[in-house]
Motif scaffolding. Sequence first.
Motif, PDB file in Angstrom:
ATOM      1  N   ILE A   1       0.841  -1.202   0.000  1.00  0.00           N
ATOM      2  CA  ILE A   1       0.000   0.000   0.000  1.00  0.00           C
ATOM      3  C   ILE A   1       0.878   1.254   0.000  1.00  0.00           C
ATOM      4  CG2 ILE A   1      -1.717   1.304   1.318  1.00  0.00           C
ATOM      5  CD1 ILE A   1      -2.914  -1.465   2.102  1.00  0.00           C
TER       6      ILE A   1
ATOM      7  N   ARG B   1      -9.796  -0.510   1.447  1.00  0.00           N
ATOM      8  CA  ARG B   1     -10.020   0.916   1.655  1.00  0.00           C
ATOM      9  C   ARG B   1      -8.700   1.695   1.603  1.00  0.00           C
ATOM     10  NH1 ARG B   1     -14.478   3.342   3.691  1.00  0.00           N
ATOM     11  NH2 ARG B   1     -15.351   1.330   4.271  1.00  0.00           N
ATOM     12  N   ARG B   2      -7.671   1.177   2.301  1.00  0.00           N
ATOM     13  CA  ARG B   2      -6.369   1.864   2.338  1.00  0.00           C
ATOM     14  C   ARG B   2      -5.702   1.869   0.964  1.00  0.00           C
ATOM     15  NH1 ARG B   2      -3.463  -1.486   6.370  1.00  0.00           N
ATOM     16  NH2 ARG B   2      -1.653  -0.335   5.665  1.00  0.00           N
TER      17      ARG B   2
ATOM     18  N   GLN C   1      -7.351   4.460  -1.201  1.00  0.00           N
ATOM     19  CA  GLN C   1      -6.936   5.791  -0.754  1.00  0.00           C
ATOM     20  C   GLN C   1      -5.505   6.102  -1.203  1.00  0.00           C
ATOM     21  OE1 GLN C   1      -7.731   5.406   3.459  1.00  0.00           O
ATOM     22  NE2 GLN C   1      -9.806   6.201   3.277  1.00  0.00           N
TER      23      GLN C   1
ATOM     24  N   GLU D   1     -14.804   2.158   8.152  1.00  0.00           N
ATOM     25  CA  GLU D   1     -13.420   2.622   8.281  1.00  0.00           C
ATOM     26  C   GLU D   1     -12.830   2.210   9.616  1.00  0.00           C
ATOM     27  OE1 GLU D   1     -12.079   6.328   6.888  1.00  0.00           O
ATOM     28  OE2 GLU D   1     -13.911   6.723   5.765  1.00  0.00           O
ATOM     29  N   SER D   2     -11.526   2.213   9.685  1.00  0.00           N
ATOM     30  CA  SER D   2     -10.842   1.897  10.939  1.00  0.00           C
ATOM     31  C   SER D   2     -11.225   2.910  12.020  1.00  0.00           C
ATOM     32  CB  SER D   2      -9.321   1.938  10.734  1.00  0.00           C
ATOM     33  OG  SER D   2      -8.663   1.850  11.994  1.00  0.00           O
TER      34      SER D   2
ATOM     35  N   THR E   1      -2.919   3.461  15.674  1.00  0.00           N
ATOM     36  CA  THR E   1      -2.503   2.463  14.681  1.00  0.00           C
ATOM     37  C   THR E   1      -1.001   2.230  14.775  1.00  0.00           C
ATOM     38  OG1 THR E   1      -4.281   3.182  13.213  1.00  0.00           O
ATOM     39  CG2 THR E   1      -2.496   1.917  12.213  1.00  0.00           C
TER      40      THR E   1
ATOM     41  N   TRP F   1      -6.570  -3.064   9.273  1.00  0.00           N
ATOM     42  CA  TRP F   1      -6.372  -1.691   9.772  1.00  0.00           C
ATOM     43  C   TRP F   1      -4.925  -1.390  10.063  1.00  0.00           C
ATOM     44  CZ3 TRP F   1     -10.853  -2.403  13.795  1.00  0.00           C
ATOM     45  CH2 TRP F   1     -12.079  -2.365  13.120  1.00  0.00           C
TER      46      TRP F   1
END
Length: 201
Positions: A63, A91-92, A95, A138-139, A146, A200
């Motif tokens: 990522i 999701r990540r 993004q 979302e996280s 994190t 996450w």
Amino acid sequence: MIRLLLADDQALVRGALSALLSLESDLEVVAEVGSGDAVLEAVRQHRPDVVLMDVEMPGLDGISATEQVRAAFPGTRVLIVTTFGRPGFLRRAMQAGASGFVVKDTPAAQLADAVRRVHEGLRVVDPVLATDSLVAGESPLTPRETEVLRAARDGSSVAGIASRLFLSEGTVRNHLSAAIGKTQAANRAEAVLTAESNGWL
């Protein structure tokens, strides 16, 4: 001809992907790398149209490598191809600028089609994963929570985490406590597992 770069830390997987995709008359594998750290330089050297990127690799994760590629070479598309079909990863990855996200057990013809669609500027996402991602949301973790939970993955002590992240031990305890609460875990090891299973971390 669509030029491809394969980024995966498993040589067997890279070899299989390369062999399968090379059977397609319009696809050409121009380079392969085994770590996230090597992706950007390989893109610079070989100028692929599409990078097929794994998520979990040594050094830089897929990522973060996607983010680097998209920043330096906006014309190069990234298709995430991973074993880890976790909603948070999807999701990540999106993004970070990925154009697609599929799992490694995708049939060869579908994978080749996904490459073509991404090359055309379309988005391609595994439908089951897309649904899971919407359900999971979302996280709930802040960026600092994190970071602290990532540092706790290896079982480090609070003092060890504090030293590594240049934080006070009290701050680390607070972030761990918040992360445990938000993941509804009994302890930090369980919080790590929950966060990892959701993608996450």
